[in-house]
Each structure stands twice: as C-alpha cells, then as structure tokens.
Design an enzyme around this catalytic site. Structure first.
Site, PDB file in Angstrom:
ATOM      1  N   HIS A 205      87.621 113.427  88.286  1.00 45.99           N
ATOM      2  CA  HIS A 205      89.020 113.048  88.136  1.00 45.99           C
ATOM      3  C   HIS A 205      89.293 112.722  86.676  1.00 45.99           C
ATOM      4  O   HIS A 205      88.371 112.605  85.871  1.00 45.99           O
ATOM      5  CB  HIS A 205      89.339 111.804  88.994  1.00 45.99           C
ATOM      6  CG  HIS A 205      88.579 110.584  88.568  1.00 45.99           C
ATOM      7  ND1 HIS A 205      87.227 110.422  88.796  1.00 45.99           N
ATOM      8  CD2 HIS A 205      88.984 109.467  87.900  1.00 45.99           C
ATOM      9  CE1 HIS A 205      86.824 109.261  88.304  1.00 45.99           C
ATOM     10  NE2 HIS A 205      87.868 108.658  87.743  1.00 45.99           N
ATOM     11  N   ASP A 207      91.706 109.766  84.430  1.00 43.26           N
ATOM     12  CA  ASP A 207      92.382 108.481  84.622  1.00 43.26           C
ATOM     13  C   ASP A 207      93.848 108.623  84.222  1.00 43.26           C
ATOM     14  O   ASP A 207      94.146 109.157  83.148  1.00 43.26           O
ATOM     15  CB  ASP A 207      91.720 107.386  83.784  1.00 43.26           C
ATOM     16  CG  ASP A 207      90.284 107.119  84.206  1.00 43.26           C
ATOM     17  OD1 ASP A 207      89.943 107.388  85.373  1.00 43.26           O
ATOM     18  OD2 ASP A 207      89.493 106.646  83.357  1.00 43.26           O
ATOM     19  N   HIS A 262      85.870 113.248  84.522  1.00 43.38           N
ATOM     20  CA  HIS A 262      84.563 112.630  84.675  1.00 43.38           C
ATOM     21  C   HIS A 262      84.273 112.341  86.139  1.00 43.38           C
ATOM     22  O   HIS A 262      85.163 112.429  86.990  1.00 43.38           O
ATOM     23  CB  HIS A 262      84.481 111.340  83.844  1.00 43.38           C
ATOM     24  CG  HIS A 262      85.578 110.351  84.112  1.00 43.38           C
ATOM     25  ND1 HIS A 262      86.891 110.548  83.721  1.00 43.38           N
ATOM     26  CD2 HIS A 262      85.579 109.143  84.738  1.00 43.38           C
ATOM     27  CE1 HIS A 262      87.637 109.524  84.076  1.00 43.38           C
ATOM     28  NE2 HIS A 262      86.868 108.662  84.712  1.00 43.38           N
ATOM     29  N   ARG A 272      74.065 100.869  90.585  1.00 44.91           N
ATOM     30  CA  ARG A 272      74.867 100.986  89.368  1.00 44.91           C
ATOM     31  C   ARG A 272      76.093 100.103  89.516  1.00 44.91           C
ATOM     32  O   ARG A 272      76.800 100.162  90.523  1.00 44.91           O
ATOM     33  CB  ARG A 272      75.292 102.435  89.118  1.00 44.91           C
ATOM     34  CG  ARG A 272      76.072 102.627  87.810  1.00 44.91           C
ATOM     35  CD  ARG A 272      76.329 104.112  87.520  1.00 44.91           C
ATOM     36  NE  ARG A 272      76.899 104.284  86.189  1.00 44.91           N
ATOM     37  CZ  ARG A 272      78.199 104.285  85.913  1.00 44.91           C
ATOM     38  NH1 ARG A 272      79.080 104.136  86.900  1.00 44.91           N
ATOM     39  NH2 ARG A 272      78.637 104.439  84.682  1.00 44.91           N
TER      40      ARG A 272
END
Length: 332
Positions: A205, A207, A262, A272
C-alpha cells in the site's frame, strides 16, 4: 528480552510466493545534523519516496520507554485487548485491516493525537488511567511530530519553496488529522515449514497522509517497492527513523516526490513491533499541486480536500492506486 505471545487470529492470511529479495544496503540515509541535508532529502523523495533519518535528536530512552509500554500492552490477553476494539477506526484490532476484506498477520492499536481521547480508550483496557503508558505516548508523539516538521521544512528548503512551513504548518495546525499506529507482528511458526514462502503481515500500500515516521525494533520484515515491480528488504535499525512520502505530499509536489509503496512480511521466529506517526492535514484542507511547482508544467492532479480523499481511500482495498481517481487526464 520479552517474547510476546501470538494472538489468537482465527484465519490465516494467505501464504504466498514473493519474488526473492535481499537486504538493500544503500537505503538513503539523511543525517539531520548535516547543514546540507536538504539536498539528500529531496533526492531521496524523488527517487524512492523513502529514507532513513539518523542524528534525529530524539533520546533513545524516550523511544525505549514507549516500546516497553507497547510490549506490555500487546502481552495482555486477547480479551483484555479487545475491550479497546473493534476499531472505529480507532482502537484495537487484529487480522482485519480496514473494512474491505484486507487481512494480515498483525494486531494493532490505532490512536489519535488527542490525549484525552486516547486516555479514555486506554482506561477501558486497564480499568484505570494508565499513567506510564500515556506519559510515554505523549512524550514520544511530541518529539516525533517536531522531527517530522523539521524534515518537512528541509523538503521545502530543498525545493526552494517559501514559506518553508508550507508543509509543516499542516501538521502543527490545531485541526491536523494526524494519527498514531502501534503494530505487533507475532512470530509465525507456520512459516518455518513453508519452504521459503512468505505470509503477509501488512499488504502492499501507500500511505494517504503527507508524511509517515516509522520506528521499529530490530526485526526485519519491511519492504519497499522500487516501482519496477521489484521489492527490496529494508534492514531494521531500532535507533533510527524511516520516513515515507505520503499520497498527499506526492500531489502537493505535483508528482515530483513519490509516495512509496511498501509492505510487511511476517517473521517466522521473532516479533516485530512498529510505531508509526502519520502526519495528516486538517479535514477541510485543500490538497493540490503547489503553484510554484507547477509553473511552466501541467498540473497532474485535481484539487480535493483531505476529507474527500480519506472517504475515497476508506472505500478502497489496500493495494489500490487511490490517487488514480484524482489524476487529471491528458485531455482535461
């Protein structure tokens, strides 16, 4: 080291074949202590829409303090965390990303920049005001917002735009529609027997906001697209921040800066944790190419308000090209 428990996510995101990628050793790195960093900022935004920031001036103790509180939150039982959900869009969620069917190997907490509203949401989880978490959250957000504004002003300097707060003023405006997202990608043991395949933690996607400021722990998973269909893995660095150009900044620079596509892949062994500040303009702010960047050129985008773009984005899937609805056609 605290090992976080895997959330009870009912359905798995698909395990997929991703093209082989390697750690990319030359992610642009901007040293904010260097007087001429504005030139590298502009170059990085033009070529990648993404760069790493070092010597950012944010104390590591402040970062660690919030990360410890975030780990404590995600270590709560699922039932405790769900008292802050489902997301509306703010609050706790897992697996589902948005309302249109996207899923990932993730759990998250989406917060506003409004301290009072965040306190109310978090108090429902802990049964009392979580003083340590709220204090760490407020200190971190204040520092990261300041750094984001500094980076945006370097962008304006590098583009030779006046006034230099043409971008940053949208974040400092009292009506700024900025948000803060805490992500936890649990270790996915199923990947250990998947013969090199990958599971999507957060699908590809861009941002939609102006700028995103990311900080994560030392677990890999983040990848960016080079625009030619290939993906590169970003080496983790817990002491630095990563900057993403958002869709709105791409429009304001008339396409000169690229909104970076990304994604995050799940890790088979380690958790993570990522913390992302999304700097957004006020809802009624008109977004359009800046006149000084259109002189002698064609405007590539129609004018729209941030609210209009948010509504359009909310109807889309993660991987959609959201800006396509606002591009000017060649015949227009």
């Amino acid at each position: 080291m605290v090992v976080l428990s895997k959330p009870k996510i009912a359905d798995f995101p698909p395990i997929i074949n991703c093209e082989s990628t390697t750690l990319f050793p030359v992610i642009p790195t901007v040293d904010l202590s260097e007087p001429d960093s504005k030139h590298l900022v502009v170059k990085s935004c033009e070529e990648f829409g993404f760069f790493k920031v070092i010597n950012h001036g944010i104390p590591l103790e402040l970062i660690s303090r919030l990360e410890n509180e975030v780990i404590e939150f995600f270590s709560l039982s699922l039932s405790e965390k769900q008292t802050a959900g489902p997301p509306d869009p703010f609050g706790y969620g897992n697996k589902s990303i948005g309302p249109n069917g996207d899923v990932g190997w993730i759990e998250y907490l989406l917060l506003t920049m409004n301290q009072e509203r965040n306190s109310q949401k978090l108090t429902t989880i802990f049964g009392k005001y979580p003083e340590k978490l709220c204090s760490a959250l407020n200190d971190y957000l204040s520092a990261v917002k300041k750094m984001a504004c500094e980076v945006l002003e370097l962008m304006a300097d590098g583009l030779r735009i006046k006034p230099r707060n043409v971008f940053s003023k949208l974040l400092t405006d009292e009506q700024s529609d900025s948000v803060f997202r805490l992500n936890h990608y649990p270790p996915c043991s199923e990947l250990q027997a998947s013969n090199g395949k990958n599971m999507i933690g957060f699908g590809e996607h861009t941002d939609p906001q102006i700028i995103s400021v990311l900080r994560s722990n030392n677990t890999s998973g983040l990848q960016i697209s080079l625009g030619n269909g290939s993906w590169i893995s970003v080496p983790p660095d817990a002491n630095s921040f990563f900057i993403n150009v958002g869709d709105s900044l791409q429009v304001m620079t008339n396409g000169r800066f690229k909104s970076v596509r990304h994604r995050v892949l799940a890790n088979g062994i380690k958790s993570r944790i990522s913390m992302i500040y999304f700097g957004g303009p006020p809802l009624n702010e008109k977004i359009a190419p800046l006149p000084s960047l259109v002189e002698g050129k064609e405007s590539l985008y129609k004018e729209f308000t941030w609210l209009e773009y948010k509504r359009s984005a909310y109807k889309s899937r993660l991987g959609d090209n959201r800006l396509s609805h606002f591009e000017r056609t060649a015949a227009a």
